[in-house]
Design an enzyme around this catalytic site. Structure first.
Site, PDB file in Angstrom:
ATOM      1  CD1 TRP A  73      -1.335   2.175   2.491  1.00 57.96           C
ATOM      2  CD2 TRP A  73      -2.538   1.982   0.635  1.00 57.96           C
ATOM      3  NE1 TRP A  73      -2.083   3.302   2.377  1.00 57.96           N
ATOM      4  CE2 TRP A  73      -2.841   3.221   1.234  1.00 57.96           C
ATOM      5  CE3 TRP A  73      -3.178   1.637  -0.550  1.00 57.96           C
ATOM      6  CZ2 TRP A  73      -3.750   4.115   0.703  1.00 57.96           C
ATOM      7  CZ3 TRP A  73      -4.087   2.539  -1.080  1.00 57.96           C
ATOM      8  CH2 TRP A  73      -4.375   3.753  -0.459  1.00 57.96           C
ATOM      9  CD  GLU A 144      18.941  -6.404  12.164  1.00 61.45           C
ATOM     10  OE1 GLU A 144      18.411  -6.597  13.285  1.00 61.45           O
ATOM     11  OE2 GLU A 144      18.938  -5.319  11.609  1.00 61.45           O
TER      12      GLU A 144
END
Length: 971
Positions: A73, A144
């Site tokens: 969006w 990570e």
């Protein structure tokens, strides 16, 4: 002459000392567009003249090795990417990157990709295509972390292979490659092979912050330049910027490739004693959340400077660590200001490193409201690096950012249930719950749960007395909707089942598709699959799953086989911007367009039985005060249209009463919707700073504030009833999600124990801080994990080492279902039903949570197509079977009603010979069926795992690389 020569050499020497540091890399957290007030920060607020490189965060990685847009969006519909690359118009020399990963992505998917030659090749090509398509100059890998957080030991090698392959391909296209890494020395042994990293990346962004925070149990600097005198242990001695920088350089990284990270945010602590305010003082958890980032334990620089400007705080400077801190009452803040940032930049120059990395600019004081000028932190970095520049910076909320800002009481991303306004009259189901204490709702009327022709007229809030019993005239039943006796039967306890389509892409036992839904366990199935655009048109959340791969077709085929069950489409949720909905609701034209689009979707395109609407939340998260009124207008107009065509409307809402004052006009809402589904969960999770049940039935009894006292099922239900919501329209929401929390100490693991952030995710959902019930029950079945019942709050939790899991156990869910009968509510809604044990891998039956709901409602299950006592085992059968498929049409805006036929086809029996290598275009059409095709790496080894099927009646077009009408395809 000699003097001049010496002076010249001296100047050259001084110049060389500072010549190396010439990069300012600025990260931009795109989610800041959803913040409110001064904290709102959009692409246009970026000053591209203050950075040499700007990194847009984040995209993700799907299980097939492709780059995945996390917020379509914002990034596509609102043109986030295109607006970002237009920054070059204001600074043609700036380099613009897109980053993948971040803290929320975890490590498992990246580990699988990096260690597979095939998936790695897919990823490299996907990355190049993505970067070139949207016009970025480079790509930043923020994994990570390799080997950790769901990774594998081989990741240390796999990470290097990934960087090697990316760099080789990037050099062909003239693209830049960077990585963001953990800072401390211990990661060099576990995750990072520094000399090999040095060979392939253009630069490394060192996350030299988050070195101390509330999880330490004592105050400490977020990014101290040097260690304290007492920090002499192996771990503590490395928790400072200087040690991190030296470790990476000593480990083999060219200093010119190193960017030292500086934070534009601070960490906050709650002091144990207001009289002990030193560095190293004992603490009892995170400090209060800020008004924009809404995250306990963390404040943006903007939030910090506003607090300091407002007064009341004492500021101090720690000379040894060269950082400031501030305190007021029991709140203690560690942060960086212009002075400490300037010192860090000068340190970087002295170390001759390549540059400074800023995390992250959206948290800076972009508008200069604190009186230090616009972007004070970022501008300080630029000025200290280049000797000139403005006076502003940017910052983010955490060194390990999430893709969206976390609220203090986040609601789930699921949507709410909807009641069908009876196109099919279902037989009444008599409940037989015995020994239940009935309590009158606010309306003063309560239907007898054992006899739909009887009801009680009683006093709100008091236990029911037998003398209050009234009976309907013969052949009439008591309607909980109208509060009168009527000929329309409404004696059925409603069960809403919410399914999200993203479970289709999970791996192994975690995969759940439309075909796994068992409608017999539900009265309503809500399939969360659509949103609205800013122009009021319908947008699919996953067009591949639902259209290309036939998800809607199979769902509607289920509807044909279960005519007594209402099938609803879910619209909105966390994927839908509150700012956009606010604008959409504000004008008559846009509201009308939205309603027209919804009606066309329900009536002409896919013929669903109704709509479930989930706005998170009116007025909040980018909305406006007018939303509270405009939302009612929208519901009124939408309801009139839906009910005209006998379609249902339900609303998913946040749980607690503080939303009544901001978002919800409850009496007005109740006039227009058929059901209100309360998301009565996620009341506690990792953001709380202490362990707590996500959905307890009752209060603890020792709560201090009224807000804390409302964080339980009974209080939430009572608040909605008292506010004017009809009991018969309320659905109590429960969830198949499990919230996981990391304990600060494994020895302190009870309710209220201190925590240190998100717990581990599961192997299928791959999200830190979250598991499915299926993942939890599989883990418990292996032994060692024992569920513990808190009899005060009537909720279960599980501990395993430093992991703490809070969830709804089937036994508690059954009690909640019985509870809603006692309170006279409309029913129960199971959110995230795809996270139930759908296929009975835990040997407690298919859908144990959903079955517990039905058991608690004493609801008879008819037409159950699953075996609840037999474990599902994946098979590799290759025999030909007959299956039912649904003919689908491309999405259209026509207003002509079309009936979608259901046709039966038989699979071909001829043997297919596949090639050994892929064709040049990367796609191969099944020679026996032109509607089936395979994707693979051009000239790579052919594998059949990436098999795709076009919608019924369409063929794969090898020229257009998509499904097309047969007339356009040579088959």
């Amino acid at each position: 002459m000699r003097i001049v020569l010496i002076a010249g050499l001296l100047l050259i020497s001084i110049s060389s000392l500072y010549a190396a540091t010439d990069r300012v890399v600025c990260y931009f957290g795109s989610w800041a567009t959803y913040r409110t007030g001064n904290g709102k920060f959009e692409v246009e607020n970026i000053d591209p003249t203050l950075c040499t490189h700007i990194v847009y965060t984040f995209v993700g990685l799907d299980t097939k090795g492709n780059v995945k847009i996390l917020d379509s969006w914002l990034d596509i519909s609102l043109s986030g990417y295109s607006r970002f690359v237009q920054l070059k118009q204001r600074n043609p020399s700036v380099k613009l990157f897109i980053a993948i990963g971040g803290w929320n992505e975890g490590s498992a998917t990246y580990s699988t990709m990096a260690n597979s030659d095939l998936l790695r090749a897919v990823f490299v090509e996907s990355t190049v295509a993505f970067v070139k398509r949207y016009g970025f100059d480079g790509f930043d890998v923020d994994w990570e972390y390799p080997t950790l957080r769901g990774g594998a030991p081989e990741d240390r090698v796999g990470f290097i292979k990934l960087l090697r392959d990316l760099r080789a391909r990037f050099d062909q296209e003239g693209l830049l490659l960077s990585i963001a890494t953990a800072a401390t020395e211990d990661y060099l042994r576990s995750a990072y092979n520094v000399p090999e990293i040095n060979r392939y990346v253009h630069f490394v962004n060192l996350m030299s912050y988050d070195l101390h925070a509330y999880w330490d149990g004592q105050t400490g600097a977020n990014a101290p330049l040097y260690a304290n005198t007492w920090e002499t242990g192996y771990t503590t001695s490395m928790l400072n910027v200087d040690d991190c920088v030296r470790a990476w350089i000593d480990g083999g990284l060219d200093p010119a490739k190193l960017n030292v990270g500086v934070p534009v945010y601070g960490h906050t602590f709650k002091l144990s004693s207001t009289t002990d305010t030193r560095v190293g003082a004992p603490t009892v958890g995170p400090g209060d959340a800020g008004p924009y980032t809404l995250e306990p334990g963390t404040l943006s620089y903007l939030e910090i400077c506003e607090k300091l400007k407002a007064g009341g705080y004492t500021t101090a400077w720690h000379e040894q660590q060269q950082v400031p801190y501030a305190y007021k009452g029991n709140q203690w803040i560690s942060y960086d200001n212009a002075r400490s940032i300037a010192i860090k930049v000068q340190y970087a120059k002295q170390m001759k490193v390549g540059g400074i990395m800023v995390w992250s600019i959206e948290s800076d004081d972009a508008k200069g409201v604190c009186g230090e000028g616009a972007h004070p932190i970022t501008a300080t970095v630029y000025r200290e690096v280049f000797g000139s520049g403005g006076a502003g910076t940017t910052t983010t909320t955490t060194a390990r950012p999430a893709t969206t800002t976390t609220t203090a009481r986040p609601a789930t991303t699921t949507t709410a249930p909807i009641r069908q306004t009876t196109t099919t009259v279902r037989p009444a189901i008599t409940t037989t719950t015995a020994g239940t204490t009935l309590v009158c709702p606010a309306s003063g009327f309560l239907r007898d749960p054992t006899n739909c022709a009887q009801f009680y007229q009683c006093y709100p809030g008091l236990p029911v007395k037998s003398s209050w019993l009234l009976k309907c005239p013969p052949n009439l039943l008591f309607s909980t909707k109208a509060n009168v006796c009527t000929i329309t039967p409404s004696c059925i306890n409603t069960v809403f089942c919410y399914f999200n389509n993203d479970a289709t892409f999970r791996v192994g036992n975690g995969t759940v598709t439309v075909d796994d839904i068992n409608p017999a366990l539900c009265t309503h199935v809500v399939y969360n699959a659509i949103t609205l655009t800013s122009t009021g048109t319908i947008q699919l959340l996953d067009s591949y799953t639902d259209v290309t791969n036939g998800g809607f077709a199979r769902l509607l085929a289920l509807r044909q086989r279960h005519p007594a069950v209402a099938f609803l489409i879910g619209c909105g949720g966390a994927e839908t911007s509150s700012k956009m909905l606010s604008k959409l609701m504000s004008t008559d034209v846009l509201r009308r367009d939205a309603i027209s689009s919804i009606m066309n979707f329900l009536l002409n395109e896919y013929t669903f039985d109704g709509l479930d609407f989930n706005w998170q939340y009116p007025v909040l998260k980018g909305g406006n005060p007018e939303d509270r009124f405009n939302f009612i207008t929208f519901l009124k107009e939408l309801s009139a249209n839906l009910h005209m065509y006998n379609r249902a409307l339900s609303l998913t809402v946040a749980p607690t009463s503080d939303y009544f004052r901001s978002s919800y006009d409850v009496p007005s809402i109740a006039q227009y919707v058929d059901f209100i589904s309360i998301q009565a969960f996620d009341l506690h999770a990792f953001w709380s700073g202490r362990t707590g049940h996500q959905a307890p039935m009752h209060p603890r009894g020792d709560e201090i504030t009224s807000y804390e006292a409302e964080q339980n099922t009974d209080s939430i239900v009572s608040a909605w009833l008292t506010s004017g919501a009809p009991a018969a329209k309320l659905l109590l929401g429960v969830t198949a999600n499990v919230n996981t929390i990391k304990l600060l100490s494994a020895a302190d693991n009870g309710v209220g124990a201190r925590t240190a952030g998100r717990g581990k995710g599961g192997p299928y959902t791959l999200t830190d801080g979250l598991m499915s019930y299926h993942e939890l029950c599989e883990a418990m079945a292996k032994g060692g994990w024992v569920p513990i019942l808190d009899r005060t709050q009537m909720a279960y939790y599980v501990t395993a080492g430093d992991q703490w899991m809070t969830y709804d156990d089937p036994r508690i869910i059954e009690q909640k279902a019985s509870y809603i009968v006692a309170r006279g509510l409309g029913g129960v809604a199971l959110f995230n039903a795809e996270n139930d044990d759908v296929r009975n891998y835990c040997r407690a039956g298919n859908y144990p949570l959903l079955r517990s709901i039905n058991q608690g409602l004493s609801r008879k299950i008819e037409g159950d197509e699953t075996l609840s006592t037999k474990q599902t085992t994946p098979t590799t059968t290759t025999t030909t079977t007959t299956r039912t498929t649904t003919t689908m049409r491309p999405v259209t805006t026509t207003t002509t009603r079309v009936t979608i036929p259901i046709t039966t086809t038989k699979a071909p029996t001829n043997t297919v010979t596949f090639p050994t290598t892929c064709p040049d275009n990367g796609y191969y059409v099944d020679p026996s069926n032109c509607g089936v095709y395979y994707r693979c790496i051009p000239r790579g080894v052919f594998v059949s795992v990436w098999k795709y099927t076009c919608p019924q009646g369409l063929y794969f077009n090898t020229i257009k690389l998509g499904c097309d009408y047969p007339a356009n395809v040579r088959c």
